[in-house]
Design a protein around this motif. Sequence first.
Motif, short mmCIF file in Angstrom:
data_model
loop_
_atom_site.label_atom_id
_atom_site.label_comp_id
_atom_site.label_asym_id
_atom_site.label_seq_id
_atom_site.Cartn_x
_atom_site.Cartn_y
_atom_site.Cartn_z
N VAL A 12 37.07 48.17 55.58
CA VAL A 12 36.97 46.53 55.21
C VAL A 12 38.36 46.09 55.42
CG1 VAL A 12 37.00 45.23 53.02
CG2 VAL A 12 35.38 46.86 53.22
N TYR A 13 39.49 46.84 55.24
CA TYR A 13 40.66 46.34 55.58
C TYR A 13 40.44 45.92 57.10
CZ TYR A 13 45.52 46.81 56.95
OH TYR A 13 46.89 46.52 57.88
N GLY A 31 29.47 48.48 48.37
CA GLY A 31 29.64 49.15 47.22
C GLY A 31 31.07 48.94 46.66
N LEU A 32 31.91 48.11 47.16
CA LEU A 32 33.51 48.12 46.77
C LEU A 32 33.37 47.19 45.49
CD1 LEU A 32 35.76 47.75 49.94
CD2 LEU A 32 35.33 49.82 48.43
N ASN A 33 34.16 47.35 44.48
CA ASN A 33 34.09 46.56 43.22
C ASN A 33 34.98 45.14 43.81
OD1 ASN A 33 37.14 46.89 42.73
ND2 ASN A 33 36.25 48.47 41.58
N TYR A 34 35.03 44.17 42.89
CA TYR A 34 35.69 42.83 43.23
C TYR A 34 37.21 43.12 43.27
CZ TYR A 34 31.43 40.50 42.02
OH TYR A 34 30.27 40.07 41.99
N GLN A 36 38.89 45.65 44.54
CA GLN A 36 38.91 46.40 45.89
C GLN A 36 38.81 45.51 46.87
OE1 GLN A 36 36.43 50.02 45.18
NE2 GLN A 36 37.89 51.07 44.28
N THR A 37 37.76 44.75 46.75
CA THR A 37 37.44 43.89 47.64
C THR A 37 38.24 42.89 48.11
OG1 THR A 37 35.11 44.25 47.25
CG2 THR A 37 35.85 42.18 48.56
N ILE A 38 39.06 42.20 46.89
CA ILE A 38 39.84 41.15 46.99
C ILE A 38 41.05 41.45 47.61
CG2 ILE A 38 41.33 39.36 45.74
CD1 ILE A 38 38.87 39.09 43.85
N VAL A 157 38.88 31.14 46.63
CA VAL A 157 37.69 30.75 46.75
C VAL A 157 36.50 31.61 46.70
CG1 VAL A 157 36.10 29.15 48.17
CG2 VAL A 157 38.51 28.45 47.65
N PHE A 158 36.75 32.71 47.59
CA PHE A 158 35.57 33.52 47.89
C PHE A 158 35.31 34.35 46.34
CE2 PHE A 158 36.38 33.48 52.62
CZ PHE A 158 35.56 32.50 52.72
N SER A 159 36.71 34.83 45.91
CA SER A 159 36.25 35.68 44.56
C SER A 159 35.79 34.73 43.72
CB SER A 159 37.90 36.20 44.20
OG SER A 159 38.55 35.12 44.02
N THR A 160 35.97 33.52 43.52
CA THR A 160 35.23 32.68 42.59
C THR A 160 33.95 32.44 42.59
OG1 THR A 160 37.57 31.62 42.20
CG2 THR A 160 35.62 30.49 41.11
N ILE A 161 33.57 32.49 44.10
CA ILE A 161 32.11 32.17 44.38
C ILE A 161 31.49 33.57 43.96
CG2 ILE A 161 30.40 32.01 46.35
CD1 ILE A 161 32.50 30.18 47.46
#
Length: 169
Positions: A12-13, A31-34, A36-38, A157-161
């Motif tokens: 992802v990185y 399958g990553l959680n929020y 880890q994704t952010i 913005v993406f994490s809020t969405i």
Amino acid sequence: MSVGAIFKLVHVYLLATVKYFITFPYALIIGLNYTQTIIAVTIGGITGFYFFYRISGILMQRYYRHRLTIFSTIKKYLLIDLARFLEKRSARKKPVFNKRIRTFVKFRNNYGFWGIVIATPILLSIPLGAFLLNKYYSKQKNVFAYMLISILGWALVFSTIFVILPKPM
């Protein structure tokens, strides 16, 4: 943390260094959680911008410095006089403006520096935005800071969405 999870984070990185916009949903799908994704996407976007901004600057600088050597080498080994070819081509033809070039020129004239900074993470790719900022706005102060704010803002913005939208089952 398992080896598979570390591999997913690195994947992802690396994807975020090139194409920031599609990486958020992709990270959640694999399958990553929020959190880890952010973290992975934001650090990947920042690293990608820094890398491509520096590399494009170095490549443009070397091209302009060694342009005549490049042209003479091409002429010597490929038997093509590239400088004369480019001169003839530019002298006899009017510049070609296709739809893509017109759109870019209109975008640059209307939105300029701020348009490129804001649109790079979502519409443009990170390498293209870094190249454009380096080519046209390298003398602008705090380019890296503005791009950092843009990447962090889009991450917010993406994490809020993704927190607001219902999670797929």
